[in-house]
Design a protein around this motif. Structure first.
Motif, PDB file in Angstrom:
ATOM      1  N   PHE A 124      -9.285  -3.229   2.146  1.00 39.73           N
ATOM      2  CA  PHE A 124      -8.630  -4.209   3.015  1.00 39.73           C
ATOM      3  C   PHE A 124      -7.116  -4.023   2.938  1.00 39.73           C
ATOM      4  CE2 PHE A 124      -6.852  -8.231   4.297  1.00 39.73           C
ATOM      5  CZ  PHE A 124      -7.713  -8.713   5.278  1.00 39.73           C
ATOM      6  N   GLY A 125      -6.590  -3.883   1.717  1.00 35.73           N
ATOM      7  CA  GLY A 125      -5.157  -3.699   1.534  1.00 35.73           C
ATOM      8  C   GLY A 125      -4.658  -2.412   2.155  1.00 35.73           C
ATOM      9  N   LEU A 126      -5.441  -1.349   2.030  1.00 32.54           N
ATOM     10  CA  LEU A 126      -5.057  -0.054   2.599  1.00 32.54           C
ATOM     11  C   LEU A 126      -5.005  -0.129   4.119  1.00 32.54           C
ATOM     12  CD1 LEU A 126      -4.480   2.949   1.882  1.00 32.54           C
ATOM     13  CD2 LEU A 126      -6.928   3.370   2.252  1.00 32.54           C
ATOM     14  N   GLU A 127      -6.002  -0.766   4.722  1.00 35.16           N
ATOM     15  CA  GLU A 127      -6.021  -0.895   6.179  1.00 35.16           C
ATOM     16  C   GLU A 127      -4.863  -1.760   6.677  1.00 35.16           C
ATOM     17  OE1 GLU A 127      -9.080  -2.322   9.754  1.00 35.16           O
ATOM     18  OE2 GLU A 127      -9.770  -2.219   7.670  1.00 35.16           O
ATOM     19  N   LEU A 128      -4.569  -2.832   5.936  1.00 38.49           N
ATOM     20  CA  LEU A 128      -3.464  -3.708   6.322  1.00 38.49           C
ATOM     21  C   LEU A 128      -2.131  -2.969   6.202  1.00 38.49           C
ATOM     22  CD1 LEU A 128      -2.549  -6.530   7.186  1.00 38.49           C
ATOM     23  CD2 LEU A 128      -2.486  -7.181   4.766  1.00 38.49           C
ATOM     24  N   LEU A 129      -1.987  -2.170   5.156  1.00 36.30           N
ATOM     25  CA  LEU A 129      -0.775  -1.373   4.971  1.00 36.30           C
ATOM     26  C   LEU A 129      -0.571  -0.432   6.156  1.00 36.30           C
ATOM     27  CD1 LEU A 129       1.516  -0.512   2.924  1.00 36.30           C
ATOM     28  CD2 LEU A 129      -0.083   1.248   2.131  1.00 36.30           C
ATOM     29  N   ASN A 130      -1.652   0.207   6.589  1.00 34.36           N
ATOM     30  CA  ASN A 130      -1.567   1.127   7.723  1.00 34.36           C
ATOM     31  C   ASN A 130      -1.246   0.377   9.021  1.00 34.36           C
ATOM     32  OD1 ASN A 130      -2.109   3.936   8.842  1.00 34.36           O
ATOM     33  ND2 ASN A 130      -3.592   2.731  10.014  1.00 34.36           N
ATOM     34  N   ASP A 131      -1.852  -0.782   9.205  1.00 33.48           N
ATOM     35  CA  ASP A 131      -1.592  -1.571  10.411  1.00 33.48           C
ATOM     36  C   ASP A 131      -0.135  -2.044  10.454  1.00 33.48           C
ATOM     37  OD1 ASP A 131      -4.213  -1.284  11.190  1.00 33.48           O
ATOM     38  OD2 ASP A 131      -4.856  -3.240  10.438  1.00 33.48           O
ATOM     39  N   TYR A 132       0.415  -2.367   9.299  1.00 36.54           N
ATOM     40  CA  TYR A 132       1.758  -2.943   9.235  1.00 36.54           C
ATOM     41  C   TYR A 132       2.842  -1.895   9.466  1.00 36.54           C
ATOM     42  CZ  TYR A 132       5.548  -5.977   7.576  1.00 36.54           C
ATOM     43  OH  TYR A 132       6.701  -6.731   7.483  1.00 36.54           O
ATOM     44  N   TYR A 133       2.685  -0.715   8.870  1.00 40.44           N
ATOM     45  CA  TYR A 133       3.706   0.326   8.976  1.00 40.44           C
ATOM     46  C   TYR A 133       3.333   1.467   9.926  1.00 40.44           C
ATOM     47  CZ  TYR A 133       5.860  -1.722   4.793  1.00 40.44           C
ATOM     48  OH  TYR A 133       6.459  -2.579   3.898  1.00 40.44           O
TER      49      TYR A 133
ATOM     50  N   SER B  76       9.150   0.058  -3.941  1.00 41.89           N
ATOM     51  CA  SER B  76       9.308   0.011  -2.490  1.00 41.89           C
ATOM     52  C   SER B  76       8.598  -1.212  -1.941  1.00 41.89           C
ATOM     53  CB  SER B  76       8.733   1.275  -1.830  1.00 41.89           C
ATOM     54  OG  SER B  76       7.318   1.289  -1.938  1.00 41.89           O
ATOM     55  N   GLU B  77       8.964  -1.568  -0.727  1.00 41.22           N
ATOM     56  CA  GLU B  77       8.290  -2.671  -0.047  1.00 41.22           C
ATOM     57  C   GLU B  77       6.833  -2.318   0.208  1.00 41.22           C
ATOM     58  OE1 GLU B  77      10.102  -5.113   3.421  1.00 41.22           O
ATOM     59  OE2 GLU B  77       8.699  -3.692   4.380  1.00 41.22           O
ATOM     60  N   ASN B  78       6.577  -1.044   0.451  1.00 36.68           N
ATOM     61  CA  ASN B  78       5.221  -0.585   0.749  1.00 36.68           C
ATOM     62  C   ASN B  78       4.268  -0.873  -0.408  1.00 36.68           C
ATOM     63  OD1 ASN B  78       7.410   1.115   1.971  1.00 36.68           O
ATOM     64  ND2 ASN B  78       5.705   1.821   3.243  1.00 36.68           N
ATOM     65  N   GLU B  79       4.731  -0.653  -1.630  1.00 30.96           N
ATOM     66  CA  GLU B  79       3.907  -0.946  -2.793  1.00 30.96           C
ATOM     67  C   GLU B  79       3.521  -2.414  -2.822  1.00 30.96           C
ATOM     68  OE1 GLU B  79       5.027   0.641  -6.712  1.00 30.96           O
ATOM     69  OE2 GLU B  79       6.648   1.683  -5.670  1.00 30.96           O
ATOM     70  N   LEU B  80       4.498  -3.261  -2.558  1.00 33.78           N
ATOM     71  CA  LEU B  80       4.279  -4.697  -2.580  1.00 33.78           C
ATOM     72  C   LEU B  80       3.294  -5.112  -1.495  1.00 33.78           C
ATOM     73  CD1 LEU B  80       4.896  -7.497  -3.680  1.00 33.78           C
ATOM     74  CD2 LEU B  80       6.957  -7.534  -2.253  1.00 33.78           C
TER      75      LEU B  80
ATOM     76  N   HIS C  31       1.402   3.782   8.794  1.00 35.83           N
ATOM     77  CA  HIS C  31       1.094   4.832   7.816  1.00 35.83           C
ATOM     78  C   HIS C  31       0.845   4.152   6.469  1.00 35.83           C
ATOM     79  CE1 HIS C  31       5.065   4.438   5.924  1.00 35.83           C
ATOM     80  NE2 HIS C  31       5.561   4.372   7.155  1.00 35.83           N
ATOM     81  N   VAL C  32       0.480   4.930   5.458  1.00 38.11           N
ATOM     82  CA  VAL C  32       0.096   4.336   4.170  1.00 38.11           C
ATOM     83  C   VAL C  32       0.943   4.852   3.004  1.00 38.11           C
ATOM     84  CG1 VAL C  32      -2.260   3.808   4.867  1.00 38.11           C
ATOM     85  CG2 VAL C  32      -1.738   6.056   3.879  1.00 38.11           C
ATOM     86  N   ALA C  33       2.179   5.205   3.270  1.00 38.26           N
ATOM     87  CA  ALA C  33       3.063   5.610   2.166  1.00 38.26           C
ATOM     88  C   ALA C  33       3.153   4.476   1.155  1.00 38.26           C
ATOM     89  CB  ALA C  33       4.454   5.934   2.706  1.00 38.26           C
ATOM     90  N   GLY C  34       3.084   4.822  -0.131  1.00 34.05           N
ATOM     91  CA  GLY C  34       3.194   3.830  -1.193  1.00 34.05           C
ATOM     92  C   GLY C  34       1.885   3.180  -1.590  1.00 34.05           C
ATOM     93  N   ALA C  35       0.777   3.577  -0.966  1.00 36.89           N
ATOM     94  CA  ALA C  35      -0.509   2.922  -1.218  1.00 36.89           C
ATOM     95  C   ALA C  35      -0.949   3.025  -2.675  1.00 36.89           C
ATOM     96  CB  ALA C  35      -1.580   3.514  -0.312  1.00 36.89           C
ATOM     97  N   THR C  36      -0.649   4.148  -3.309  1.00 38.14           N
ATOM     98  CA  THR C  36      -1.132   4.361  -4.681  1.00 38.14           C
ATOM     99  C   THR C  36      -0.017   4.276  -5.725  1.00 38.14           C
ATOM    100  OG1 THR C  36      -0.827   6.761  -4.530  1.00 38.14           O
ATOM    101  CG2 THR C  36      -2.950   5.881  -3.817  1.00 38.14           C
ATOM    102  N   ASP C  37       1.222   4.070  -5.300  1.00 35.44           N
ATOM    103  CA  ASP C  37       2.356   4.159  -6.231  1.00 35.44           C
ATOM    104  C   ASP C  37       2.272   3.159  -7.381  1.00 35.44           C
ATOM    105  OD1 ASP C  37       3.215   6.072  -4.530  1.00 35.44           O
ATOM    106  OD2 ASP C  37       5.049   5.059  -3.888  1.00 35.44           O
TER     107      ASP C  37
END
Length: 260
Positions: A191-200, A124-128, A202-208
């Protein structure tokens, strides 16, 4: 005549040696701490000048392609979520290397290197976004400069004892393959987790992606060499998500073609 200055015993020699080694270790530790703090004073422009010695080696491996363009478009979107003071003076770009290596690295010169092998594992894009965010986190922490500074210091200490100064030739290149400390990796993950949440939102795909590496031992050997155990990262990220109350939404499909 009686010798009033008998030779030192083995125990005395060991004690002196231990004190000497302890002194050297203590001095090196203090110097490493000094390097870590001085790195924060290095201007971005100086870091970018350093990149001129490192980036060309990766530019020769990368190929202009629709894939690289797509990665940079995604990175441009992520940059809008970064703090203005962090973005100031930066020119973040992705270099896409069409090799099967499962890895991504951040190198001086504002470059994120993404290998085809890593992109091919993305579902997924979220993983990337999570992986790109992690690498941006290393820039935020100036981790690659810390690693270079520590490497230069340690090699200088060794060189002063053995007289070998050949480390000067390879020190700049070695930083691109450095293994960051556990603390640095944890901070980059946050940092990556916070950016993921800011961008979407939510944090789906954070650990995939990390879960995938955990379930396929040996797949990401290059990734393992420069990053901590993926299983530990998965558990810690899950704890952070729960602690911060991040939501889990729908993942976006990855539209970047990793075969180009």
């Amino acid at each position: 005549m009686e010798n009033r200055n008998p030779p030192p015993s083995a125990r005395q020699l060991l004690t002196v040696l231990g004190l000497f080694v302890g002194f050297i270790v203590g001095m090196v530790w203090l110097l490493l701490l000094l390097v870590d703090n001085l790195v924060l004073l290095v201007p971005v422009s100086a870091e970018q000048q350093l990149g001129k010695f490192i980036v060309p080696a990766y530019e020769r491996l990368a190929e202009p392609s629709a894939t690289q363009d797509g990665l940079n478009q995604l990175l441009d979107g992520l940059e809008t979520e970064l703090e203005p003071e962090f973005r100031e003076g930066r020119d973040f770009r992705v270099l896409y290397v069409p090799e099967p290596t499962v890895n991504a690295i951040a190198i001086p010169g504002d470059r994120l290197v993404v290998y085809q092998g890593l992109l091919s594992q993305m579902g997924s894009e979220n993983e990337l976004v999570m992986v790109l965010g992690h690498e941006l986190g290393h820039f935020a922490g100036r981790d690659h400069l810390r690693s270079l500074g520590r490497g230069l210091l340690l090699r200088a200490v060794v060189g002063s004892f053995v007289g070998d100064l050949s480390w000067l030739e390879s020190a700049a290149v070695a930083v691109s393959a450095a293994r960051f400390s556990q603390s640095q990796e944890r901070q980059a993950d946050e940092f990556g987790l916070e950016l993921l949440n800011d961008y979407y939102g939510h944090v789906a795909g954070a650990t995939d992606f990390f879960q995938g590496l955990k379930d396929k031992p040996g797949l990401g050997l290059a990734f393992f060499s420069s990053h901590p155990n993926p299983g530990d990262r998965v558990e810690r990220l899950k704890g952070l998500i729960q602690q911060r109350g991040y939501g889990i939404g729908e993942k976006q499909p990855l539209t970047i073609n990793n075969r180009q």
